[in-house]
Design a protein around this motif. Structure first.
Motif, PDB file in Angstrom:
ATOM      1  N   PRO A  42       0.812  -1.222   0.000  1.00  0.00           N
ATOM      2  CA  PRO A  42       0.000   0.000   0.000  1.00  0.00           C
ATOM      3  C   PRO A  42       0.845   1.272   0.000  1.00  0.00           C
ATOM      4  CG  PRO A  42      -0.888  -1.591   1.562  1.00  0.00           C
ATOM      5  CD  PRO A  42       0.441  -2.117   1.125  1.00  0.00           C
ATOM      6  N   PRO A 165      -1.651  -6.197   4.774  1.00  0.00           N
ATOM      7  CA  PRO A 165      -2.394  -4.972   4.453  1.00  0.00           C
ATOM      8  C   PRO A 165      -3.242  -4.471   5.614  1.00  0.00           C
ATOM      9  CG  PRO A 165      -3.323  -6.867   3.299  1.00  0.00           C
ATOM     10  CD  PRO A 165      -2.022  -7.307   3.888  1.00  0.00           C
ATOM     11  N   PHE A 278      -5.605   1.479   0.057  1.00  0.00           N
ATOM     12  CA  PHE A 278      -4.936   0.395  -0.662  1.00  0.00           C
ATOM     13  C   PHE A 278      -4.780  -0.841   0.225  1.00  0.00           C
ATOM     14  CE2 PHE A 278      -3.161   3.785  -3.555  1.00  0.00           C
ATOM     15  CZ  PHE A 278      -3.756   3.287  -4.705  1.00  0.00           C
ATOM     16  N   GLY A 279      -4.532  -0.629   1.515  1.00  0.00           N
ATOM     17  CA  GLY A 279      -4.458  -1.760   2.434  1.00  0.00           C
ATOM     18  C   GLY A 279      -5.785  -2.485   2.532  1.00  0.00           C
TER      19      GLY A 279
END
Length: 285
Positions: A42, A165, A278-279
């Motif tokens: 991420p 993540p 993004f994670g």
């Protein structure tokens, strides 16, 4: 009669006497590697946005050329260094890289060019860290052990792909990019420690034990030259088919990747928020 927990676990993963510790260690090694990588991914995506969404295609091109340079170099090193030490060299190199990047980002937090270099570097990192781990497993376990245990060991990568993540999204505000890189370096160092345990187990109960199926000694370098893998792929229709499948899959997913980056850049301008988004995407997908 109550069956001990260790015996139940061994039966569950099809491990025979003496193999449970090694199977758990292999699981742990992949867990550490993939947790570290998916914590960093991420960050990489947010840095790709920082470098400009319209410039992502050039970062992909730079990654391609970096791979062209790195793959023969690491293959040459693998042909010169005994395999028992090769993973120490590779993981040690990338661990030092992570510490260097952590220090640079602590000082040059908003450097666009540093972000671009990290974006390219993380792809090289992922390729070699994972491939070297599987070569280690091939050295540690003989063929019957591999058939029984590799599925469980590979599950460590799946669990790490979920935990990494999630940690990135949860800890980015607390630790920042600097802290997450240090944590990833620590996980990589833990993988090296696990490797030493596995190599000791190999000689006692693994591929190096008396009576095991014939296996090449990890104390010798890999035979061949840096381009042996390429010639083998070109000479096999099966491997060429796999290469074509990967090429088509990567081409299609790249279009989706660019659109995803564009949407995140437009909707989430804050960098820490981008890392969290993004994670979350990596965790769900």
């Amino acid at each position: 009669m109550v069956v001990p927990f260790a015996a139940r676990t061994a039966a569950l993963i099809n491990a025979r006497p003496g193999e449970l510790r090694a199977a758990l260690a292999g699981f742990g090694l992949f867990f550490c590697l993939f947790t570290g990588y998916f914590m960093l991914r991420p960050i990489r995506e947010s840095m790709g946005i920082q470098g400009g969404v319209d410039n992502l295609q050039w970062l992909f091109t730079a990654t391609f050329f970096a791979m062209l340079l790195a793959v023969p170099l690491f293959a040459w090193l693998n042909s010169k260094v005994p395999r028992i030490h090769y993973i120490d060299w590779v993981y040690g190199f990338f661990c030092l890289n992570l510490l260097l990047f952590a220090g640079l980002f602590f000082v040059l937090r908003d450097s666009i060019w540093l972000a671009r270099v990290f974006y390219v570097w993380i792809s090289v990192y992922n390729l070699f860290v994972v491939s070297v781990a599987w070569s280690l497993m091939a050295d540690v376990f003989d063929a019957p052990q591999a058939r029984r245990l590799f599925a469980f060991i590979a599950a460590g990568a799946s669990v790490g792909g979920l935990v990494g993540p999630a940690l990135s999204a949860l800890l980015v505000d607390l630790l920042g990019q600097f802290g997450l890189m240090l944590l990833a370096a620590l996980l990589l160092a833990a993988a090296v420690a696990i490797k030493h345990f596995l190599m000791a187990w190999r000689d006692e109960l693994g591929a190096g034990r008396p009576g095991a199926e014939h296996a090449e000694s990890p104390r010798r370098p890999v035979a061949g030259n840096p381009f042996s893998g390429l010639t083998r792929v070109l000479g096999s229709s099966y491997l060429l088919g796999i290469a074509a499948f990967v090429l088509l899959l990567t081409t299609a997913s790249t279009f989706l990747y660019f659109e995803q980056a564009r949407l995140v850049a437009e909707l989430f301008p804050d960098r820490a928020e981008q890392v969290r988004v993004f994670g979350a995407i990596d965790f769900v997908v």
